[in-house]
Design a protein around this motif. Structure first.
Motif, PDB file in Angstrom:
ATOM      1  N   PRO A  29       0.796  -1.225   0.000  1.00 34.67           N
ATOM      2  CA  PRO A  29       0.000   0.000   0.000  1.00 34.67           C
ATOM      3  C   PRO A  29       0.831   1.281   0.000  1.00 34.67           C
ATOM      4  O   PRO A  29       1.883   1.358   0.630  1.00 34.67           O
ATOM      5  CB  PRO A  29      -0.788  -0.113   1.309  1.00 34.67           C
ATOM      6  N   ILE A  30       0.339   2.280  -0.712  1.00 31.35           N
ATOM      7  CA  ILE A  30       0.836   3.646  -0.615  1.00 31.35           C
ATOM      8  C   ILE A  30      -0.300   4.482  -0.042  1.00 31.35           C
ATOM      9  O   ILE A  30      -1.444   4.419  -0.511  1.00 31.35           O
ATOM     10  CB  ILE A  30       1.266   4.199  -1.977  1.00 31.35           C
ATOM     11  N   LEU A  31       0.005   5.251   0.987  1.00 28.99           N
ATOM     12  CA  LEU A  31      -0.978   6.052   1.705  1.00 28.99           C
ATOM     13  C   LEU A  31      -0.719   7.529   1.476  1.00 28.99           C
ATOM     14  O   LEU A  31       0.382   7.933   1.098  1.00 28.99           O
ATOM     15  CB  LEU A  31      -0.906   5.758   3.209  1.00 28.99           C
ATOM     16  N   GLN A  32      -1.743   8.335   1.731  1.00 28.01           N
ATOM     17  CA  GLN A  32      -1.570   9.781   1.691  1.00 28.01           C
ATOM     18  C   GLN A  32      -2.363  10.419   2.822  1.00 28.01           C
ATOM     19  O   GLN A  32      -3.295   9.811   3.366  1.00 28.01           O
ATOM     20  CB  GLN A  32      -2.044  10.355   0.359  1.00 28.01           C
ATOM     21  N   LEU A  33      -1.971  11.647   3.162  1.00 31.09           N
ATOM     22  CA  LEU A  33      -2.774  12.454   4.070  1.00 31.09           C
ATOM     23  C   LEU A  33      -3.799  13.201   3.234  1.00 31.09           C
ATOM     24  O   LEU A  33      -3.440  13.912   2.292  1.00 31.09           O
ATOM     25  CB  LEU A  33      -1.903  13.466   4.809  1.00 31.09           C
ATOM     26  N   ALA A  34      -5.072  13.046   3.575  1.00 27.36           N
ATOM     27  CA  ALA A  34      -6.133  13.728   2.844  1.00 27.36           C
ATOM     28  C   ALA A  34      -7.173  14.209   3.849  1.00 27.36           C
ATOM     29  O   ALA A  34      -7.756  13.396   4.574  1.00 27.36           O
ATOM     30  CB  ALA A  34      -6.778  12.796   1.824  1.00 27.36           C
ATOM     31  N   ASP A  35      -7.357  15.526   3.922  1.00 26.39           N
ATOM     32  CA  ASP A  35      -8.303  16.113   4.878  1.00 26.39           C
ATOM     33  C   ASP A  35      -8.017  15.635   6.297  1.00 26.39           C
ATOM     34  O   ASP A  35      -8.935  15.381   7.085  1.00 26.39           O
ATOM     35  CB  ASP A  35      -9.748  15.785   4.486  1.00 26.39           C
ATOM     36  N   GLY A  36      -6.752  15.512   6.615  1.00 26.68           N
ATOM     37  CA  GLY A  36      -6.348  15.134   7.960  1.00 26.68           C
ATOM     38  C   GLY A  36      -6.414  13.658   8.266  1.00 26.68           C
ATOM     39  O   GLY A  36      -6.039  13.231   9.359  1.00 26.68           O
ATOM     40  N   ARG A  37      -6.853  12.865   7.296  1.00 25.77           N
ATOM     41  CA  ARG A  37      -6.977  11.424   7.507  1.00 25.77           C
ATOM     42  C   ARG A  37      -5.915  10.675   6.701  1.00 25.77           C
ATOM     43  O   ARG A  37      -5.439  11.161   5.687  1.00 25.77           O
ATOM     44  CB  ARG A  37      -8.373  10.942   7.085  1.00 25.77           C
ATOM     45  N   ILE A  38      -5.578   9.489   7.198  1.00 25.02           N
ATOM     46  CA  ILE A  38      -4.653   8.622   6.483  1.00 25.02           C
ATOM     47  C   ILE A  38      -5.481   7.720   5.579  1.00 25.02           C
ATOM     48  O   ILE A  38      -6.311   6.946   6.056  1.00 25.02           O
ATOM     49  CB  ILE A  38      -3.816   7.790   7.462  1.00 25.02           C
TER      50      ILE A  38
ATOM     51  N   LEU B  41      -4.036   5.282  -0.972  1.00 29.48           N
ATOM     52  CA  LEU B  41      -3.985   5.983  -2.254  1.00 29.48           C
ATOM     53  C   LEU B  41      -3.874   5.008  -3.419  1.00 29.48           C
ATOM     54  O   LEU B  41      -4.622   5.084  -4.389  1.00 29.48           O
ATOM     55  CB  LEU B  41      -2.808   6.963  -2.265  1.00 29.48           C
ATOM     56  N   GLU B  42      -2.905   4.088  -3.324  1.00 28.36           N
ATOM     57  CA  GLU B  42      -2.683   3.137  -4.409  1.00 28.36           C
ATOM     58  C   GLU B  42      -2.244   1.802  -3.836  1.00 28.36           C
ATOM     59  O   GLU B  42      -1.726   1.725  -2.721  1.00 28.36           O
ATOM     60  CB  GLU B  42      -1.601   3.658  -5.379  1.00 28.36           C
ATOM     61  N   LYS B  43      -2.426   0.749  -4.640  1.00 27.48           N
ATOM     62  CA  LYS B  43      -1.931  -0.578  -4.296  1.00 27.48           C
ATOM     63  C   LYS B  43      -0.963  -1.012  -5.392  1.00 27.48           C
ATOM     64  O   LYS B  43      -1.311  -0.986  -6.568  1.00 27.48           O
ATOM     65  CB  LYS B  43      -3.094  -1.573  -4.187  1.00 27.48           C
ATOM     66  N   VAL B  44       0.227  -1.383  -4.979  1.00 25.19           N
ATOM     67  CA  VAL B  44       1.282  -1.738  -5.930  1.00 25.19           C
ATOM     68  C   VAL B  44       1.718  -3.165  -5.634  1.00 25.19           C
ATOM     69  O   VAL B  44       1.676  -3.620  -4.486  1.00 25.19           O
ATOM     70  CB  VAL B  44       2.469  -0.751  -5.820  1.00 25.19           C
ATOM     71  N   ARG B  45       2.164  -3.872  -6.649  1.00 23.65           N
ATOM     72  CA  ARG B  45       2.390  -5.313  -6.516  1.00 23.65           C
ATOM     73  C   ARG B  45       3.587  -5.699  -5.658  1.00 23.65           C
ATOM     74  O   ARG B  45       3.551  -6.716  -4.978  1.00 23.65           O
ATOM     75  CB  ARG B  45       2.556  -5.934  -7.909  1.00 23.65           C
ATOM     76  N   THR B  46       4.666  -4.916  -5.696  1.00 26.20           N
ATOM     77  CA  THR B  46       5.859  -5.295  -4.945  1.00 26.20           C
ATOM     78  C   THR B  46       6.386  -4.101  -4.163  1.00 26.20           C
ATOM     79  O   THR B  46       6.061  -2.940  -4.471  1.00 26.20           O
ATOM     80  CB  THR B  46       6.972  -5.793  -5.879  1.00 26.20           C
ATOM     81  N   ALA B  47       7.224  -4.368  -3.179  1.00 23.58           N
ATOM     82  CA  ALA B  47       7.808  -3.295  -2.381  1.00 23.58           C
ATOM     83  C   ALA B  47       8.659  -2.372  -3.248  1.00 23.58           C
ATOM     84  O   ALA B  47       8.593  -1.139  -3.107  1.00 23.58           O
ATOM     85  CB  ALA B  47       8.640  -3.881  -1.245  1.00 23.58           C
ATOM     86  N   SER B  48       9.459  -2.925  -4.128  1.00 18.87           N
ATOM     87  CA  SER B  48      10.331  -2.086  -4.960  1.00 18.87           C
ATOM     88  C   SER B  48       9.520  -1.177  -5.873  1.00 18.87           C
ATOM     89  O   SER B  48       9.860   0.000  -6.064  1.00 18.87           O
ATOM     90  CB  SER B  48      11.276  -2.956  -5.790  1.00 18.87           C
ATOM     91  N   LYS B  49       8.433  -1.694  -6.429  1.00 22.72           N
ATOM     92  CA  LYS B  49       7.582  -0.858  -7.289  1.00 22.72           C
ATOM     93  C   LYS B  49       6.849   0.201  -6.465  1.00 22.72           C
ATOM     94  O   LYS B  49       6.635   1.326  -6.933  1.00 22.72           O
ATOM     95  CB  LYS B  49       6.589  -1.729  -8.037  1.00 22.72           C
ATOM     96  N   ALA B  50       6.483  -0.147  -5.234  1.00 21.31           N
ATOM     97  CA  ALA B  50       5.799   0.812  -4.371  1.00 21.31           C
ATOM     98  C   ALA B  50       6.724   1.969  -4.013  1.00 21.31           C
ATOM     99  O   ALA B  50       6.312   3.141  -4.013  1.00 21.31           O
ATOM    100  CB  ALA B  50       5.298   0.122  -3.103  1.00 21.31           C
ATOM    101  N   ILE B  51       7.977   1.662  -3.728  1.00 20.84           N
ATOM    102  CA  ILE B  51       8.933   2.709  -3.376  1.00 20.84           C
ATOM    103  C   ILE B  51       9.230   3.592  -4.590  1.00 20.84           C
ATOM    104  O   ILE B  51       9.360   4.814  -4.471  1.00 20.84           O
ATOM    105  CB  ILE B  51      10.211   2.082  -2.794  1.00 20.84           C
ATOM    106  N   ALA B  52       9.315   2.977  -5.761  1.00 25.37           N
ATOM    107  CA  ALA B  52       9.506   3.760  -6.987  1.00 25.37           C
ATOM    108  C   ALA B  52       8.318   4.676  -7.225  1.00 25.37           C
ATOM    109  O   ALA B  52       8.472   5.839  -7.648  1.00 25.37           O
ATOM    110  CB  ALA B  52       9.706   2.826  -8.179  1.00 25.37           C
ATOM    111  N   ARG B  53       7.120   4.187  -6.941  1.00 26.02           N
ATOM    112  CA  ARG B  53       5.919   5.011  -7.114  1.00 26.02           C
ATOM    113  C   ARG B  53       5.878   6.133  -6.086  1.00 26.02           C
ATOM    114  O   ARG B  53       5.472   7.254  -6.398  1.00 26.02           O
ATOM    115  CB  ARG B  53       4.674   4.122  -6.982  1.00 26.02           C
ATOM    116  N   LEU B  54       6.325   5.855  -4.857  1.00 27.39           N
ATOM    117  CA  LEU B  54       6.415   6.886  -3.828  1.00 27.39           C
ATOM    118  C   LEU B  54       7.333   8.015  -4.286  1.00 27.39           C
ATOM    119  O   LEU B  54       7.003   9.207  -4.149  1.00 27.39           O
ATOM    120  CB  LEU B  54       6.948   6.269  -2.533  1.00 27.39           C
TER     121      LEU B  54
END
Length: 281
Positions: free
Chosen positions: A188-197, A200-213
């Protein structure tokens, strides 16, 4: 003592010690409860201790500062010469800290403006710095609040976590979102939106998630002047590598902070956290 506007925040701002001292910002500590011990963030428990406890599946919870703790801080700051106080805190959507500060402000010996920034970690820290710089330039309480709110409006925070389970346990993300995050072993990739966590997106692997971050942070930074903070929990190498890549990619980068989050945020995100906060100047 010359009168001045003082800035108060809480320990989840994760400002570097040098910045707190240079700008005379006071951070009121939240508490981490580890087993049957209640420990103050920043002085009595480290993020690394929390990470180890979570890995061993020991119970870890957090609690806000008491109104009495804020009241004492406001009295101390006023006694040191403050004519007014801007008190800036993490999102009221995830903590009762703001409410405790509001209660204490009613009895303070000088005017106190308490602000729910809707932020956490250095997203909050950048707001506190903006208010402090305004106060140092001679700004009054209202101008300090306006500077913090402007900074909050121009700040975005994105987080990668290895699992949403810790956020679910602490009630900081809904069970349905946590289930979506764990489905098919996505990262998972998360974001702060209107004060809530929020997820945001679901990515298949940790390396791809970090690249997307990295991509999200770089896109948010654009070509204007920005400050960036990279946070982690028990993932220093990942954080250093991300920071260096962002340093190369963001032409308008002014300040870049790399730090491990404190015990409170760590208790809710778990080891492996990697975050990027982008704050427009």
């Amino acid at each position: 003592m010359s009168p001045h506007v003082a800035i108060v925040t809480d320990s989840t701002a994760y400002l570097p010690r040098a910045a707190l001292e240079r700008h005379q910002i006071t951070a009121v500590p939240l508490t981490v409860v580890l087993g049957d011990q209640a420990l103050e963030e920043g002085t009595e428990i480290s993020a690394r201790s929390v990470a180890q406890a979570l890995q061993k599946r020991r119970p870890v919870t957090t609690s806000r500062p008491s109104p009495a703790a804020f009241a004492e801080t406001y009295r101390t700051v006023a006694a040191a010469g403050a004519s007014g106080i801007v008190s800036l805190h993490l999102s009221a959507e995830v903590s009762g800290t703001y409410d405790a500060a509001v209660l204490a402000a009613k009895e303070a010996p000088v005017p106190v403006r308490v602000v729910d920034t809707g932020m956490v970690a250095m997203a909050l820290g950048f707001c506190a710095l903006a208010a402090a710089e305004t106060a140092e330039a001679g700004g009054d309480v209202d101008e300090g609040v306006a500077a913090a709110e402007k900074r909050a409006a121009g700040t975005a925070a994105y987080f990668y976590v290895d699992t949403l389970d810790y956020l679910r346990r602490g009630g900081r993300i809904g069970a349905a979102q946590a289930l979506l995050g764990s489905a098919l072993a996505v990262k998972p990739i998360l974001q702060l939106a209107d004060g809530r966590i929020e997820l945001l997106e679901k990515v298949r692997t940790a390396s791809k998630a970090i690249a997307r971050l990295e991509e999200l942070a770089a896109e948010r930074a654009g070509v204007g002047e920005v400050d960036i903070a990279v946070h982690h929990l028990a993932a220093a190498e990942r954080a250093d590598a991300l920071a260096e890549r962002l340093r190369e990619r963001v032409p308008g980068l002014r300040e870049l902070h790399v730090s491990e989050v404190g015990a409170v945020i760590g208790a809710h995100t778990g080891p492996g956290l990697l975050g990027a906060v982008v704050s427009a100047r």
